[in-house]
Design a protein around this motif. Structure first.
Motif, PDB file in Angstrom:
ATOM      1  N   SER A   2       0.841  -1.186   0.000  1.00  0.00           N
ATOM      2  CA  SER A   2       0.000   0.000   0.000  1.00  0.00           C
ATOM      3  C   SER A   2       0.877   1.237   0.000  1.00  0.00           C
ATOM      4  N   GLU A   3       0.625   2.066  -0.973  1.00  0.00           N
ATOM      5  CA  GLU A   3       1.425   3.282  -1.041  1.00  0.00           C
ATOM      6  C   GLU A   3       0.869   4.324  -0.113  1.00  0.00           C
ATOM      7  N   LYS A   4       1.752   4.930   0.648  1.00  0.00           N
ATOM      8  CA  LYS A   4       1.312   5.949   1.587  1.00  0.00           C
ATOM      9  C   LYS A   4       1.530   7.327   0.987  1.00  0.00           C
ATOM     10  N   LYS A   5       0.495   8.099   1.030  1.00  0.00           N
ATOM     11  CA  LYS A   5       0.662   9.472   0.575  1.00  0.00           C
ATOM     12  C   LYS A   5       1.114  10.300   1.773  1.00  0.00           C
ATOM     13  N   LEU A   6       1.976  11.249   1.499  1.00  0.00           N
ATOM     14  CA  LEU A   6       2.407  12.145   2.568  1.00  0.00           C
ATOM     15  C   LEU A   6       1.680  13.476   2.455  1.00  0.00           C
ATOM     16  N   PHE A   7       1.143  13.900   3.563  1.00  0.00           N
ATOM     17  CA  PHE A   7       0.385  15.148   3.583  1.00  0.00           C
ATOM     18  C   PHE A   7       1.111  16.191   4.419  1.00  0.00           C
ATOM     19  N   THR A   8       1.042  17.425   3.959  1.00  0.00           N
ATOM     20  CA  THR A   8       1.499  18.509   4.816  1.00  0.00           C
ATOM     21  C   THR A   8       0.307  18.941   5.663  1.00  0.00           C
ATOM     22  N   LEU A   9       0.574  19.699   6.705  1.00  0.00           N
ATOM     23  CA  LEU A   9      -0.537  20.191   7.529  1.00  0.00           C
ATOM     24  C   LEU A   9      -1.453  21.087   6.710  1.00  0.00           C
ATOM     25  N   ALA A  10      -0.855  21.795   5.744  1.00  0.00           N
ATOM     26  CA  ALA A  10      -1.666  22.686   4.906  1.00  0.00           C
ATOM     27  C   ALA A  10      -2.625  21.875   4.043  1.00  0.00           C
ATOM     28  N   GLU A  11      -2.132  20.763   3.508  1.00  0.00           N
ATOM     29  CA  GLU A  11      -3.009  19.902   2.699  1.00  0.00           C
ATOM     30  C   GLU A  11      -4.119  19.311   3.551  1.00  0.00           C
ATOM     31  N   LEU A  12      -3.717  18.876   4.725  1.00  0.00           N
ATOM     32  CA  LEU A  12      -4.697  18.306   5.658  1.00  0.00           C
ATOM     33  C   LEU A  12      -5.798  19.330   5.951  1.00  0.00           C
ATOM     34  N   ALA A  13      -5.372  20.558   6.151  1.00  0.00           N
ATOM     35  CA  ALA A  13      -6.295  21.620   6.553  1.00  0.00           C
ATOM     36  C   ALA A  13      -7.357  21.912   5.489  1.00  0.00           C
ATOM     37  N   GLU A  14      -7.053  21.524   4.234  1.00  0.00           N
ATOM     38  CA  GLU A  14      -8.035  21.773   3.175  1.00  0.00           C
ATOM     39  C   GLU A  14      -9.236  20.833   3.288  1.00  0.00           C
ATOM     40  N   HIS A  15      -9.037  19.730   3.970  1.00  0.00           N
ATOM     41  CA  HIS A  15     -10.116  18.733   4.058  1.00  0.00           C
ATOM     42  C   HIS A  15     -10.829  18.837   5.394  1.00  0.00           C
ATOM     43  N   ASN A  16     -11.528  19.930   5.525  1.00  0.00           N
ATOM     44  CA  ASN A  16     -12.149  20.200   6.826  1.00  0.00           C
ATOM     45  C   ASN A  16     -13.654  20.408   6.698  1.00  0.00           C
ATOM     46  N   HIS A  17     -14.200  19.830   5.656  1.00  0.00           N
ATOM     47  CA  HIS A  17     -15.639  20.019   5.455  1.00  0.00           C
ATOM     48  C   HIS A  17     -16.301  18.689   5.098  1.00  0.00           C
ATOM     49  N   LYS A  18     -17.605  18.725   5.130  1.00  0.00           N
ATOM     50  CA  LYS A  18     -18.384  17.489   5.011  1.00  0.00           C
ATOM     51  C   LYS A  18     -18.122  16.718   3.722  1.00  0.00           C
ATOM     52  N   LYS A  19     -17.747  17.439   2.682  1.00  0.00           N
ATOM     53  CA  LYS A  19     -17.538  16.762   1.399  1.00  0.00           C
ATOM     54  C   LYS A  19     -16.192  16.064   1.340  1.00  0.00           C
ATOM     55  N   SER A  20     -15.292  16.497   2.174  1.00  0.00           N
ATOM     56  CA  SER A  20     -13.983  15.852   2.244  1.00  0.00           C
ATOM     57  C   SER A  20     -13.378  16.146   3.606  1.00  0.00           C
ATOM     58  N   LEU A  21     -13.385  15.130   4.430  1.00  0.00           N
ATOM     59  CA  LEU A  21     -12.976  15.336   5.809  1.00  0.00           C
ATOM     60  C   LEU A  21     -11.833  14.402   6.200  1.00  0.00           C
ATOM     61  N   TYR A  22     -10.685  15.004   6.437  1.00  0.00           N
ATOM     62  CA  TYR A  22      -9.535  14.221   6.882  1.00  0.00           C
ATOM     63  C   TYR A  22      -9.211  14.611   8.318  1.00  0.00           C
ATOM     64  N   VAL A  23      -8.777  13.634   9.089  1.00  0.00           N
ATOM     65  CA  VAL A  23      -8.212  13.972  10.385  1.00  0.00           C
ATOM     66  C   VAL A  23      -6.870  13.259  10.503  1.00  0.00           C
ATOM     67  N   SER A  24      -6.030  13.797  11.338  1.00  0.00           N
ATOM     68  CA  SER A  24      -4.763  13.140  11.590  1.00  0.00           C
ATOM     69  C   SER A  24      -4.747  12.659  13.034  1.00  0.00           C
ATOM     70  N   ILE A  25      -4.328  11.430  13.222  1.00  0.00           N
ATOM     71  CA  ILE A  25      -4.182  10.883  14.572  1.00  0.00           C
ATOM     72  C   ILE A  25      -2.831  10.199  14.653  1.00  0.00           C
ATOM     73  N   LYS A  26      -2.025  10.665  15.565  1.00  0.00           N
ATOM     74  CA  LYS A  26      -0.670  10.143  15.749  1.00  0.00           C
ATOM     75  C   LYS A  26       0.131  10.055  14.449  1.00  0.00           C
ATOM     76  N   GLY A  27       0.046  11.088  13.676  1.00  0.00           N
ATOM     77  CA  GLY A  27       0.875  11.157  12.478  1.00  0.00           C
ATOM     78  C   GLY A  27       0.292  10.474  11.255  1.00  0.00           C
ATOM     79  N   LYS A  28      -0.795   9.730  11.447  1.00  0.00           N
ATOM     80  CA  LYS A  28      -1.430   9.095  10.294  1.00  0.00           C
ATOM     81  C   LYS A  28      -2.589   9.982   9.830  1.00  0.00           C
TER      82      LYS A  28
END
Ligand code: HEM
Length: 104
Positions: A2-28
């Protein structure tokens, strides 16, 4: 493999709404978009934590083993810079993520 994508905090921050919601837990990084409506703890808390590091919030609740197992199904990658909340280890200094909200 499984290929892991690496996200920056800025990328993560873009997914903060109902249509696309990402959270980070312990670095994942987890895409919990499809889980919003299923979360036993309600959608509000997930939306609140969306786009940011939810390690503390997740741990504070004392989620069950089942919840931890569930997490794996939503894993899509990792944070480029590792978990933003340093554990006991001394870390090189880098900016801490700013809580988005002011005190209510
Ligand atoms: C993002 C991944 C998450 C997953 C997969 C997840 C999963 C679950 C599951 C399966 C439960 C049922 C109880 C248990 O098995 O422990 C639960 C309950 C709960 N979750 Fe989450 N959760 C997540 C994130 C969060 C976050 C970020 C919060 C923030 C505060 C939160 C707050 C709660 C609360 C308050 C409950 C208790 C609900 C109740 O029993 O009334 N969860 N969660």
């Amino acid at each position: 493999m499984s290929e892991k994508k690496l996200f920056t905090l800025a990328e993560l921050a873009e997914h903060n709404h109902k249509k696309s919601l990402y959270v980070s837990i312990k670095g994942k990084v987890y895409d919990v978009t499809k889980f919003i409506d299923e979360h036993p703890g309600g959608e509000e808390v997930l939306l609140d934590e969306g786009g940011s590091d939810a390690t503390e919030a997740f741990e504070d609740v004392g989620h069950s083993d089942e919840a931890h197992d569930l997490l794996k199904t939503y894993e899509i990658g990792e944070l480029k810079d590792g978990p933003p909340i340093p554990s006991q280890k001394s870390q090189p200094s880098y900016p801490k993520p700013q809580p988005a909200e002011t005190s209510k």
